[in-house]
Design a protein around this motif. Structure first.
Motif, PDB file in Angstrom:
ATOM      1  N   LEU A  19     -39.680  18.112 -66.347  1.00 32.52           N
ATOM      2  CA  LEU A  19     -40.177  18.388 -67.691  1.00 32.52           C
ATOM      3  C   LEU A  19     -40.000  19.862 -68.039  1.00 32.52           C
ATOM      4  O   LEU A  19     -39.576  20.207 -69.138  1.00 32.52           O
ATOM      5  CB  LEU A  19     -41.654  17.990 -67.817  1.00 32.52           C
ATOM      6  CG  LEU A  19     -41.958  16.496 -67.809  1.00 32.52           C
ATOM      7  CD1 LEU A  19     -43.454  16.260 -67.652  1.00 32.52           C
ATOM      8  CD2 LEU A  19     -41.432  15.847 -69.073  1.00 32.52           C
ATOM      9  N   ALA A  20     -40.318  20.714 -67.084  1.00 28.85           N
ATOM     10  CA  ALA A  20     -40.168  22.154 -67.302  1.00 28.85           C
ATOM     11  C   ALA A  20     -38.702  22.534 -67.497  1.00 28.85           C
ATOM     12  O   ALA A  20     -38.400  23.506 -68.187  1.00 28.85           O
ATOM     13  CB  ALA A  20     -40.764  22.927 -66.128  1.00 28.85           C
ATOM     14  N   GLY A  21     -37.816  21.741 -66.902  1.00 22.66           N
ATOM     15  CA  GLY A  21     -36.386  21.973 -67.046  1.00 22.66           C
ATOM     16  C   GLY A  21     -35.819  21.446 -68.355  1.00 22.66           C
ATOM     17  O   GLY A  21     -34.618  21.543 -68.607  1.00 22.66           O
ATOM     18  N   GLY A  22     -36.689  20.882 -69.183  1.00 22.22           N
ATOM     19  CA  GLY A  22     -36.268  20.426 -70.498  1.00 22.22           C
ATOM     20  C   GLY A  22     -35.749  19.000 -70.567  1.00 22.22           C
ATOM     21  O   GLY A  22     -35.233  18.574 -71.585  1.00 22.22           O
ATOM     22  N   LYS A  23     -35.914  18.249 -69.489  1.00 22.19           N
ATOM     23  CA  LYS A  23     -35.434  16.862 -69.492  1.00 22.19           C
ATOM     24  C   LYS A  23     -36.395  15.964 -70.252  1.00 22.19           C
ATOM     25  O   LYS A  23     -37.606  16.170 -70.236  1.00 22.19           O
ATOM     26  CB  LYS A  23     -35.260  16.353 -68.070  1.00 22.19           C
ATOM     27  CG  LYS A  23     -34.137  17.043 -67.334  1.00 22.19           C
ATOM     28  CD  LYS A  23     -33.870  16.402 -66.012  1.00 22.19           C
ATOM     29  CE  LYS A  23     -32.683  17.126 -65.364  1.00 22.19           C
ATOM     30  NZ  LYS A  23     -32.370  16.590 -64.082  1.00 22.19           N
ATOM     31  N   SER A  24     -35.844  14.961 -70.886  1.00 24.76           N
ATOM     32  CA  SER A  24     -36.662  13.997 -71.619  1.00 24.76           C
ATOM     33  C   SER A  24     -37.238  12.965 -70.650  1.00 24.76           C
ATOM     34  O   SER A  24     -36.792  12.843 -69.503  1.00 24.76           O
ATOM     35  CB  SER A  24     -35.814  13.277 -72.670  1.00 24.76           C
ATOM     36  OG  SER A  24     -34.900  12.397 -72.043  1.00 24.76           O
ATOM     37  N   THR A  25     -38.195  12.216 -71.134  1.00 17.41           N
ATOM     38  CA  THR A  25     -38.807  11.156 -70.337  1.00 17.41           C
ATOM     39  C   THR A  25     -37.754  10.155 -69.871  1.00 17.41           C
ATOM     40  O   THR A  25     -37.743   9.749 -68.708  1.00 17.41           O
ATOM     41  CB  THR A  25     -39.904  10.438 -71.155  1.00 17.41           C
ATOM     42  OG1 THR A  25     -40.881  11.403 -71.534  1.00 17.41           O
ATOM     43  CG2 THR A  25     -40.561   9.338 -70.359  1.00 17.41           C
ATOM     44  N   ILE A  26     -36.853   9.787 -70.761  1.00 13.28           N
ATOM     45  CA  ILE A  26     -35.799   8.816 -70.420  1.00 13.28           C
ATOM     46  C   ILE A  26     -34.846   9.392 -69.379  1.00 13.28           C
ATOM     47  O   ILE A  26     -34.455   8.695 -68.435  1.00 13.28           O
ATOM     48  CB  ILE A  26     -35.054   8.376 -71.694  1.00 13.28           C
ATOM     49  CG1 ILE A  26     -36.008   7.588 -72.599  1.00 13.28           C
ATOM     50  CG2 ILE A  26     -33.828   7.541 -71.354  1.00 13.28           C
ATOM     51  CD1 ILE A  26     -35.464   7.269 -73.971  1.00 13.28           C
ATOM     52  N   GLU A  27     -34.500  10.667 -69.507  1.00 15.97           N
ATOM     53  CA  GLU A  27     -33.616  11.307 -68.530  1.00 15.97           C
ATOM     54  C   GLU A  27     -34.262  11.365 -67.152  1.00 15.97           C
ATOM     55  O   GLU A  27     -33.617  11.097 -66.136  1.00 15.97           O
ATOM     56  CB  GLU A  27     -33.244  12.724 -68.984  1.00 15.97           C
ATOM     57  CG  GLU A  27     -32.345  12.768 -70.184  1.00 15.97           C
ATOM     58  CD  GLU A  27     -32.152  14.171 -70.724  1.00 15.97           C
ATOM     59  OE1 GLU A  27     -31.044  14.461 -71.196  1.00 15.97           O
ATOM     60  OE2 GLU A  27     -33.116  14.972 -70.691  1.00 15.97           O
ATOM     61  N   ILE A  28     -35.539  11.701 -67.124  1.00 18.54           N
ATOM     62  CA  ILE A  28     -36.253  11.774 -65.844  1.00 18.54           C
ATOM     63  C   ILE A  28     -36.346  10.392 -65.210  1.00 18.54           C
ATOM     64  O   ILE A  28     -36.115  10.237 -64.006  1.00 18.54           O
ATOM     65  CB  ILE A  28     -37.663  12.383 -66.032  1.00 18.54           C
ATOM     66  CG1 ILE A  28     -37.565  13.797 -66.575  1.00 18.54           C
ATOM     67  CG2 ILE A  28     -38.436  12.361 -64.717  1.00 18.54           C
ATOM     68  CD1 ILE A  28     -38.894  14.368 -67.065  1.00 18.54           C
ATOM     69  N   ALA A  29     -36.657   9.392 -66.017  1.00 21.12           N
ATOM     70  CA  ALA A  29     -36.756   8.020 -65.510  1.00 21.12           C
ATOM     71  C   ALA A  29     -35.430   7.584 -64.893  1.00 21.12           C
ATOM     72  O   ALA A  29     -35.416   7.001 -63.798  1.00 21.12           O
ATOM     73  CB  ALA A  29     -37.167   7.074 -66.628  1.00 21.12           C
ATOM     74  N   ALA A  30     -34.329   7.879 -65.570  1.00 24.18           N
ATOM     75  CA  ALA A  30     -33.011   7.502 -65.047  1.00 24.18           C
ATOM     76  C   ALA A  30     -32.703   8.251 -63.753  1.00 24.18           C
ATOM     77  O   ALA A  30     -32.195   7.663 -62.794  1.00 24.18           O
ATOM     78  CB  ALA A  30     -31.937   7.787 -66.093  1.00 24.18           C
ATOM     79  N   GLN A  31     -33.032   9.530 -63.714  1.00 21.44           N
ATOM     80  CA  GLN A  31     -32.772  10.342 -62.519  1.00 21.44           C
ATOM     81  C   GLN A  31     -33.564   9.850 -61.315  1.00 21.44           C
ATOM     82  O   GLN A  31     -33.048   9.809 -60.197  1.00 21.44           O
ATOM     83  CB  GLN A  31     -33.112  11.806 -62.800  1.00 21.44           C
ATOM     84  CG  GLN A  31     -32.920  12.718 -61.603  1.00 21.44           C
ATOM     85  CD  GLN A  31     -33.300  14.158 -61.911  1.00 21.44           C
ATOM     86  OE1 GLN A  31     -33.183  14.608 -63.048  1.00 21.44           O
ATOM     87  NE2 GLN A  31     -33.760  14.873 -60.910  1.00 21.44           N
ATOM     88  N   LEU A  32     -34.814   9.449 -61.553  1.00 18.86           N
ATOM     89  CA  LEU A  32     -35.683   9.042 -60.445  1.00 18.86           C
ATOM     90  C   LEU A  32     -35.640   7.534 -60.179  1.00 18.86           C
ATOM     91  O   LEU A  32     -36.254   7.059 -59.225  1.00 18.86           O
ATOM     92  CB  LEU A  32     -37.123   9.481 -60.724  1.00 18.86           C
ATOM     93  CG  LEU A  32     -37.346  10.991 -60.889  1.00 18.86           C
ATOM     94  CD1 LEU A  32     -38.813  11.284 -61.157  1.00 18.86           C
ATOM     95  CD2 LEU A  32     -36.854  11.756 -59.673  1.00 18.86           C
ATOM     96  N   GLY A  33     -34.948   6.797 -61.028  1.00 25.29           N
ATOM     97  CA  GLY A  33     -34.819   5.356 -60.821  1.00 25.29           C
ATOM     98  C   GLY A  33     -36.086   4.581 -61.084  1.00 25.29           C
ATOM     99  O   GLY A  33     -36.378   3.598 -60.392  1.00 25.29           O
ATOM    100  N   VAL A  34     -36.850   5.025 -62.076  1.00 26.38           N
ATOM    101  CA  VAL A  34     -38.084   4.339 -62.448  1.00 26.38           C
ATOM    102  C   VAL A  34     -38.074   4.103 -63.959  1.00 26.38           C
ATOM    103  O   VAL A  34     -37.186   4.558 -64.666  1.00 26.38           O
ATOM    104  CB  VAL A  34     -39.334   5.157 -62.039  1.00 26.38           C
ATOM    105  CG1 VAL A  34     -39.412   5.301 -60.528  1.00 26.38           C
ATOM    106  CG2 VAL A  34     -39.354   6.517 -62.710  1.00 26.38           C
ATOM    107  N   SER A  35     -39.096   3.420 -64.445  1.00 25.50           N
ATOM    108  CA  SER A  35     -39.156   3.128 -65.879  1.00 25.50           C
ATOM    109  C   SER A  35     -39.714   4.323 -66.662  1.00 25.50           C
ATOM    110  O   SER A  35     -40.358   5.212 -66.108  1.00 25.50           O
ATOM    111  CB  SER A  35     -40.030   1.903 -66.140  1.00 25.50           C
ATOM    112  OG  SER A  35     -41.389   2.235 -65.973  1.00 25.50           O
ATOM    113  N   LYS A  36     -39.469   4.276 -67.947  1.00 24.60           N
ATOM    114  CA  LYS A  36     -40.008   5.288 -68.870  1.00 24.60           C
ATOM    115  C   LYS A  36     -41.534   5.291 -68.797  1.00 24.60           C
ATOM    116  O   LYS A  36     -42.166   6.348 -68.813  1.00 24.60           O
ATOM    117  CB  LYS A  36     -39.514   4.970 -70.280  1.00 24.60           C
ATOM    118  CG  LYS A  36     -40.052   5.866 -71.341  1.00 24.60           C
ATOM    119  CD  LYS A  36     -39.586   5.413 -72.719  1.00 24.60           C
ATOM    120  CE  LYS A  36     -40.407   6.098 -73.788  1.00 24.60           C
ATOM    121  NZ  LYS A  36     -40.269   5.484 -75.091  1.00 24.60           N
TER     122      LYS A  36
END
Length: 70
Positions: free
Chosen positions: A31-48
């Motif tokens: 989040l601090a790196g400016g990633k969106s919720t959807i981007e983080i979910a995709a990166q970590l392999g979990v749902s929004k």
């Protein structure tokens, strides 16, 4: 009394970051790196919804009231 005071100082020095789980810390860094919720979910392999839950837990643990403060 000195022992109690030293214990209090040790606890006061702990950063808020240390109260977060490893996953919550990872989400917060993203989040601090400016990633969106959807981007983080995709990166970590979990749902929004999972990321939203982590974000809510982070805010509660750090006593943050709004997303801007986060």
């Amino acid at each position: 009394m000195l022992k109690d005071y030293m214990g209090f100082l040790s606890k006061a020095r702990l950063s808020g970051f240390s109260v977060l789980s490893a996953r919550e810390q990872e989400v917060l860094k993203c989040l601090a790196g400016g990633k969106s919720t959807i981007e983080i979910a995709a990166q970590l392999g979990v749902s929004k919804k999972t990321i939203e839950a982590h974000r809510q837990n982070i805010m509660e643990k750090l006593n943050i009231r709004n997303l801007a403060d986060l």
